[in-house]
Design a protein around this motif. Structure first.
Motif: not given
Length: 737
Positions: A180-184, A212-214, A218-219
């Motif tokens: 939930r914090e970041s799916p990534y 920003e997390t996305r 992505g990077i």
């Protein structure tokens, strides 16, 4: 498969008949539709008495009949006293057996599971259960309940039980919070969720596109994807451009994210003469360490051997040969310097030179070990030198961690016990493996690297051989003269023409190199099948299983390996009532099939014909499927003088091998090679791929297809561009390193 397209099944778990505690793979009997149904799948922590709702599909096991393969699961806790007793009696909670379960349910009734979850200390009210044991039982139940809750919570995002299980192994009780914090976070190694799936989950959470997390994820995706394509680094500008384009955000945001990741040590940045480059940390470590270690080895060379020229002359007399000046130079440098790169195409005397080096080193009292990147390459160098050779992984004593990453026992603290290491087929060695090799060498150990820089680069990331040569820092001897006997082979003369950008001779009829024109893909396929099944076995006595190998530029299309393997299987090993079959994934294997191992597996047991036993089948090993045991879903495969036993789990790393890609053939030689060339994709239509294919043939090569394809490949010398840092690190001045 979309969930809406899956079949549904509901019922109560009757019995769990099998469970792999590591992977969660489970076989159970489900009470559904007033009968028992067999269910299989990754269903961790499910026990008798639970009510479950499953999504998946029906299938038929050859021995056990109809069964339901579950992909997703929802479950609810047992509610009635009878169901709770059945659940706890099954061993669902550590510390509770049938007797204790009976006493608990007798005491707490249908509130038993609530007590376990919320007031575990009350279990000490039962005679024989101490307060400490009550707390331990509560903790175990809490953990199991946590996994269950995680599966329920994450299933709404499309995560399978297997994926949730992998996430739980990594994060434990904080799994749901991490997602939930970041799916990534799910994109990390060991869980394996793709960036696109994580992005889809983020959209379902209504996360903004410029989060920003996305952008950071992505990077990392761009860098990891390109690492998989062979690049150890990328220009910073290109990373920002590609990431921005893929995510649909401004480049400035990507530059800002890159700066933060570099400052936070998530990425490494290097200023090279041609701009700023960005590395993943492991790639940066591998290439910078390798460069530093090579420089150190050049400074601290082993003591030179005495009377080298006399030794060379002695070998010439004993072997009845005369080394040319370049060969003598190679032997001299190998014995008088700590490092040597020996290169050369077919027929230039690499093997003869290498044998001279090994012989003189051993006569000088030095212990020499020989290695190659793959099992077939190791077997080949062993045959031509008459010495034992190992794969690099075996030499470095590899073990595999839970994420299937190699961990080597040989390293700085436990170096190899030898005075010289010879590595053949260096063109196949990637940056990470080269780093591991260097870490295992004692200071003062000689390193002789042998390879052909005109062949394909490694499958893994990096350009080790090319960078080492281009740095001009190491001694390099490139053998160029094709010896008289070798020059009589059209395979060898055409290989050298290809390297020079000249068209090979395609019209000779009395040679070992033939071209058969074919103007349609079906005609190409039919010709290849006829050559394998009839023409070559009749004309030359070649076995299509042991001596003939079809090599394809790629896997896709009518003349790619996937389709050709199906046609060749039909031609060479058709269905028969006496031949058992087994399906592994999408591949149907049949007794008598030619198969290839596509990944190193050091735990597969084998037995030699002389009774010797051992373990390990390697990437590129080719064998014949001798037996299929459908009851145990196992296979017996013969690899020359070894017979290996494959479980269904190990068999996922097998492919049909009547046809294989040129990339997979690196380091191997075959008596006869057939190369279909029709509509070759532009990304695979280049010179060193054709050259690599041609040089795999020992005595016969047949090209089938279009002459224009041959010409296009010869004239395209644009090798696959690889970004790497090893050469630049090597060329940096010591104070900059």
């Amino acid at each position: 498969m979309d969930r809406d397209d899956m079949e549904r099944l509901e019922g109560t778990v009757n019995t769990v008949t099998f469970r792999n505690e590591v992977s969660g793979w489970t076989v159970l009997e489900l009470e559904a539709y007033e009968e028992l149904v067999t269910v299989v799948g990754v269903l961790p922590e499910v026990y008798a008495g639970e009510e479950v709702k499953l999504l998946g599909h029906w299938g038929t096991h050859p021995n056990f009949g109809a069964q339901f393969k579950a992909e997703y699961m929802e479950r609810s806790q047992p509610v009635s006293e009878t169901a709770i007793l059945r659940y706890l009696s099954s061993g669902a909670v550590k510390g509770i057996g049938p007797s204790t379960a009976s006493r608990l349910v007798m005491k707490f009734g249908d509130k038993t599971l609530q007590i376990l979850e919320n007031e575990p200390e009350r279990l000490s009210e039962i005679k024989g259960i101490s307060l400490a044991k009550a707390k331990a039982i509560g903790e175990d139940y809490s953990q199991k309940f946590g996994i269950r809750e995680a599966m329920v919570s994450l299933s709404q995002y499309g995560l399978t039980p297997n994926e949730t299980m992998n996430a739980w192994k990594k994060w434990g009780s904080s799994t749901v919070d991490k997602v939930r914090e970041s799916p990534y976070n799910l994109c990390v190694e060991g869980i394996g969720i793709s960036f696109d799936r994580a992005d889809e989950i983020a959209r379902s959470m209504e996360r903004p596109a410029d989060d920003e997390t996305r952008i950071k994820a992505g990077i990392l995706y761009v860098l990891r994807h390109n690492f998989g394509n062979g690049h150890t680094c990328l220009p910073l500008q290109k990373v920002a451009e590609v990431t921005a384009g893929r995510l649909g955000v401004e480049e400035e945001l990507c530059f800002a994210a890159l700066s933060g990741m570099i400052e936070g040590m998530e990425l490494k940045e290097e200023e090279f003469p041609n701009g700023s480059f960005v590395f993943l940390p492991n790639a940066h470590r591998a290439e910078s360490y390798a460069a530093g270690r090579i420089k150190l080895m050049l400074q601290f060379t082993p003591p030179p051997c005495s009377d080298v020229n006399e030794g060379i002359s002695m070998i010439e007399q004993q072997m009845g040969i005369t080394f040319d000046p370049l060969q003598r130079s190679a032997i001299d440098q190998a014995l008088n310097k700590g490092l040597l790169i020996l290169t050369g195409g077919p027929g230039t005397g690499k093997t003869t030179t290498l044998n001279g080096i090994i012989r003189l080193l051993e006569e000088n009292g030095e212990k020499v070990v020989i290695a190659a990147p793959t099992g077939r390459a190791a077997k080949r160098i062993s045959e031509v030198t008459g010495k034992e050779a190992k794969t690099l992984h075996r030499l470095l004593e590899v073990e595999w961690d839970q994420n299937d990453r190699p961990v080597f026992s040989r390293n700085e603290r436990n170096p190899l016990d030898c005075d010289a290491v010879v590595v053949d087929e260096l063109s196949m060695v990637d940056a990470l493996l080269f780093e591991s090799l260097l870490r295992a060498l004692r200071l003062g150990c000689r390193l002789i690297l042998v390879g052909d820089n005109d062949q394909l680069p490694p499958v893994g990331a990096g350009n080790v051989l090319g960078d080492l040569i281009d740095s001009k820092l190491l001694p390099v001897v490139a053998l160029t003269e094709v010896f008289r006997q070798a020059s009589e082979s059209t395979i060898i003369t055409n290989a050298h023409k290809i390297v020079r950008g000249e068209l090979p001779e395609l019209t000779k009829k009395d040679s070992d190199f033939f071209f058969l024109p074919a103007q349609t893909p079906e005609r190409v396929v039919q010709t290849v099948c006829d050559l394998c099944s009839a023409r070559l076995p009749v004309a030359y006595g070649y076995s299509p299983f042991a001596q003939i190998q079809v090599l394809c530029p790629g896997r896709k299309g009518e003349t790619g390996t996937v389709q050709l393997n199906l046609r060749l299987q039909e031609a060479l090993n058709p269905p028969d009532a006496g031949k058992r079959e087994i399906k592994v994934g999408a591949v149907l294997f049949r007794q008598g099939d030619k198969v290839m191992q596509i990944k190193n597996n050091y735990s597969i047991p084998w037995t030699r014909d002389d009774g010797t036993e051992g373990e390990g089948i390697f990437n590129g090993d080719i064998g014949v499927l001798e037996e299929v045991d459908r009851a145990s879903a196992s296979m017996t495969i013969r690899f020359e003088d070894r017979v290996a036993l494959y479980t269904a789990e190990a068999a996922v790393d097998l492919e049909l091998a009547y046809a294989t890609t040129v990339h997979k053939s690196q380091g191997s030689e075959f008596e006869a090679v057939i190369l279909p060339l029709f509509s070759v994709p532009p990304l695979l239509s280049y010179r060193n791929l054709l050259y690599t294919a041609v040089t795999r043939a020992k005595t016969l090569l047949i090209l089938v297809g279009q002459a224009q394809i041959v010409a296009d490949m010869v004239h395209n010398n644009r090798k696959t561009k690889r970004y790497s840092g090893l050469k630049t690190f090597l060329c940096q001045r010591e104070e900059d390193a």
